[in-house]
Design a protein around this motif. Structure first.
Motif, PDB file in Angstrom:
ATOM      1  N   GLN A  23      -1.968 -47.053  18.865  1.00  0.00           N
ATOM      2  CA  GLN A  23      -0.852 -46.906  19.786  1.00  0.00           C
ATOM      3  C   GLN A  23       0.391 -47.473  19.123  1.00  0.00           C
ATOM      4  O   GLN A  23       0.323 -48.377  18.299  1.00  0.00           O
ATOM      5  N   ARG A  24       1.531 -46.931  19.526  1.00  0.00           N
ATOM      6  CA  ARG A  24       2.776 -47.435  18.983  1.00  0.00           C
ATOM      7  C   ARG A  24       3.819 -47.485  20.077  1.00  0.00           C
ATOM      8  O   ARG A  24       3.708 -46.795  21.077  1.00  0.00           O
ATOM      9  N   ILE A  25       4.803 -48.300  19.866  1.00  0.00           N
ATOM     10  CA  ILE A  25       5.915 -48.403  20.806  1.00  0.00           C
ATOM     11  C   ILE A  25       7.014 -47.477  20.296  1.00  0.00           C
ATOM     12  O   ILE A  25       7.445 -47.580  19.147  1.00  0.00           O
ATOM     13  N   VAL A  26       7.443 -46.569  21.133  1.00  0.00           N
ATOM     14  CA  VAL A  26       8.500 -45.635  20.761  1.00  0.00           C
ATOM     15  C   VAL A  26       9.838 -46.262  21.094  1.00  0.00           C
ATOM     16  O   VAL A  26      10.070 -46.695  22.214  1.00  0.00           O
ATOM     17  N   GLU A  27      10.694 -46.354  20.108  1.00  0.00           N
ATOM     18  CA  GLU A  27      12.020 -46.912  20.309  1.00  0.00           C
ATOM     19  C   GLU A  27      13.047 -45.800  20.215  1.00  0.00           C
ATOM     20  O   GLU A  27      12.947 -44.931  19.364  1.00  0.00           O
ATOM     21  N   THR A  28      14.022 -45.848  21.094  1.00  0.00           N
ATOM     22  CA  THR A  28      15.115 -44.893  21.039  1.00  0.00           C
ATOM     23  C   THR A  28      16.250 -45.543  20.271  1.00  0.00           C
ATOM     24  O   THR A  28      16.636 -46.677  20.562  1.00  0.00           O
ATOM     25  N   VAL A  29      16.760 -44.831  19.290  1.00  0.00           N
ATOM     26  CA  VAL A  29      17.877 -45.359  18.520  1.00  0.00           C
ATOM     27  C   VAL A  29      19.111 -44.528  18.821  1.00  0.00           C
ATOM     28  O   VAL A  29      19.022 -43.341  19.108  1.00  0.00           O
ATOM     29  N   GLY A  30      20.221 -45.176  18.743  1.00  0.00           N
ATOM     30  CA  GLY A  30      21.475 -44.473  18.958  1.00  0.00           C
ATOM     31  C   GLY A  30      21.815 -43.634  17.742  1.00  0.00           C
ATOM     32  O   GLY A  30      21.162 -43.722  16.704  1.00  0.00           O
ATOM     33  N   PRO A  31      22.833 -42.819  17.858  1.00  0.00           N
ATOM     34  CA  PRO A  31      23.226 -41.993  16.715  1.00  0.00           C
ATOM     35  C   PRO A  31      23.871 -42.849  15.623  1.00  0.00           C
ATOM     36  O   PRO A  31      24.741 -43.667  15.903  1.00  0.00           O
ATOM     37  N   TYR A  32      23.384 -42.718  14.429  1.00  0.00           N
ATOM     38  CA  TYR A  32      23.948 -43.385  13.266  1.00  0.00           C
ATOM     39  C   TYR A  32      24.249 -42.305  12.236  1.00  0.00           C
ATOM     40  O   TYR A  32      23.392 -41.959  11.437  1.00  0.00           O
ATOM     41  N   PRO A  33      25.443 -41.743  12.259  1.00  0.00           N
ATOM     42  CA  PRO A  33      25.733 -40.642  11.342  1.00  0.00           C
ATOM     43  C   PRO A  33      25.676 -41.081   9.879  1.00  0.00           C
ATOM     44  O   PRO A  33      26.156 -42.150   9.530  1.00  0.00           O
ATOM     45  N   HIS A  34      25.035 -40.281   9.089  1.00  0.00           N
ATOM     46  CA  HIS A  34      24.939 -40.514   7.648  1.00  0.00           C
ATOM     47  C   HIS A  34      25.832 -39.476   6.986  1.00  0.00           C
ATOM     48  O   HIS A  34      25.464 -38.309   6.874  1.00  0.00           O
ATOM     49  N   GLN A  35      26.998 -39.908   6.553  1.00  0.00           N
ATOM     50  CA  GLN A  35      28.034 -39.013   6.058  1.00  0.00           C
ATOM     51  C   GLN A  35      27.695 -38.343   4.731  1.00  0.00           C
ATOM     52  O   GLN A  35      28.157 -37.238   4.476  1.00  0.00           O
ATOM     53  N   ASN A  36      26.918 -38.999   3.868  1.00  0.00           N
ATOM     54  CA  ASN A  36      26.713 -38.502   2.507  1.00  0.00           C
ATOM     55  C   ASN A  36      25.277 -38.130   2.170  1.00  0.00           C
ATOM     56  O   ASN A  36      25.011 -37.696   1.061  1.00  0.00           O
ATOM     57  N   LEU A  37      24.358 -38.321   3.078  1.00  0.00           N
ATOM     58  CA  LEU A  37      22.946 -38.057   2.794  1.00  0.00           C
ATOM     59  C   LEU A  37      22.717 -36.552   2.640  1.00  0.00           C
ATOM     60  O   LEU A  37      22.900 -35.786   3.576  1.00  0.00           O
ATOM     61  N   LYS A  38      22.330 -36.136   1.433  1.00  0.00           N
ATOM     62  CA  LYS A  38      22.171 -34.711   1.132  1.00  0.00           C
ATOM     63  C   LYS A  38      20.718 -34.292   0.932  1.00  0.00           C
ATOM     64  O   LYS A  38      20.375 -33.143   1.139  1.00  0.00           O
ATOM     65  N   LEU A  39      19.877 -35.218   0.505  1.00  0.00           N
ATOM     66  CA  LEU A  39      18.493 -34.894   0.177  1.00  0.00           C
ATOM     67  C   LEU A  39      17.559 -35.915   0.814  1.00  0.00           C
ATOM     68  O   LEU A  39      17.769 -37.120   0.692  1.00  0.00           O
ATOM     69  N   VAL A  40      16.520 -35.417   1.502  1.00  0.00           N
ATOM     70  CA  VAL A  40      15.492 -36.273   2.087  1.00  0.00           C
ATOM     71  C   VAL A  40      14.144 -35.758   1.589  1.00  0.00           C
ATOM     72  O   VAL A  40      13.886 -34.557   1.595  1.00  0.00           O
ATOM     73  N   GLU A  41      13.283 -36.676   1.156  1.00  0.00           N
ATOM     74  CA  GLU A  41      11.954 -36.312   0.674  1.00  0.00           C
ATOM     75  C   GLU A  41      10.912 -37.154   1.399  1.00  0.00           C
ATOM     76  O   GLU A  41      11.025 -38.375   1.460  1.00  0.00           O
ATOM     77  N   PHE A  42       9.895 -36.494   1.951  1.00  0.00           N
ATOM     78  CA  PHE A  42       8.774 -37.170   2.590  1.00  0.00           C
ATOM     79  C   PHE A  42       7.517 -36.865   1.784  1.00  0.00           C
ATOM     80  O   PHE A  42       7.102 -35.717   1.694  1.00  0.00           O
ATOM     81  N   VAL A  43       6.909 -37.898   1.225  1.00  0.00           N
ATOM     82  CA  VAL A  43       5.666 -37.748   0.470  1.00  0.00           C
ATOM     83  C   VAL A  43       4.544 -38.320   1.324  1.00  0.00           C
ATOM     84  O   VAL A  43       4.641 -39.435   1.819  1.00  0.00           O
ATOM     85  N   GLY A  44       3.493 -37.534   1.549  1.00  0.00           N
ATOM     86  CA  GLY A  44       2.395 -37.964   2.397  1.00  0.00           C
ATOM     87  C   GLY A  44       2.572 -37.511   3.834  1.00  0.00           C
ATOM     88  O   GLY A  44       1.919 -38.026   4.736  1.00  0.00           O
TER      89      GLY A  44
END
Length: 112
Positions: A23-44
């Motif tokens: 089980q996990r606790i789900v947290e709601t986060v506010g918007p945090y804009p990432h102005q320069n993030l161009k590439l995201v990689e998820f391994v696994g």
């Protein structure tokens, strides 16, 4: 989680999951804009709810995002402990393909 940064251009996350779900606790986060993030990689990536939630968060907040790379493969060591890993990789790839419907215009999804 990721918080506002003005210089982050690429983000890679190595995901590690245990076979037994907890089980996990789900947290709601506010918007945090990432102005320069161009590439995201998820391994696994396994396509669990948390995986999809992180992708959805980044799609909403990474304003300059161009590409998401999803790699459901894991290290050789993990495969030794999980005899059905090939099937799990196939399921993870199928779940990753479902993310295409969430992509904003101009964002490319690459599944390895």
């Amino acid at each position: 989680m990721l918080y506002v940064t003005q210089i982050l251009i690429s983000f890679s996350q190595l995901l590690s999951w245990k076979v037994k779900e907890t089980q996990r606790i789900v947290e709601t986060v506010g918007p945090y804009p990432h102005q320069n993030l161009k590439l995201v990689e998820f391994v696994g990536f396994v396509g669990a709810a948390i995986d999809v939630e992180v992708v959805a968060y980044l799609l909403e907040n990474a304003i300059a995002l161009e590409k998401i790379v999803i790699d459901p493969r894991v290290s050789h060591v993990s495969k030794i402990h999980e005899p059905e890993w090939e099937n799990r990789e196939r399921v993870a790839r199928d779940r990753a393909k479902q993310l295409e419907s969430m992509l904003p215009v101009g964002v490319q999804l690459v599944i390895i």
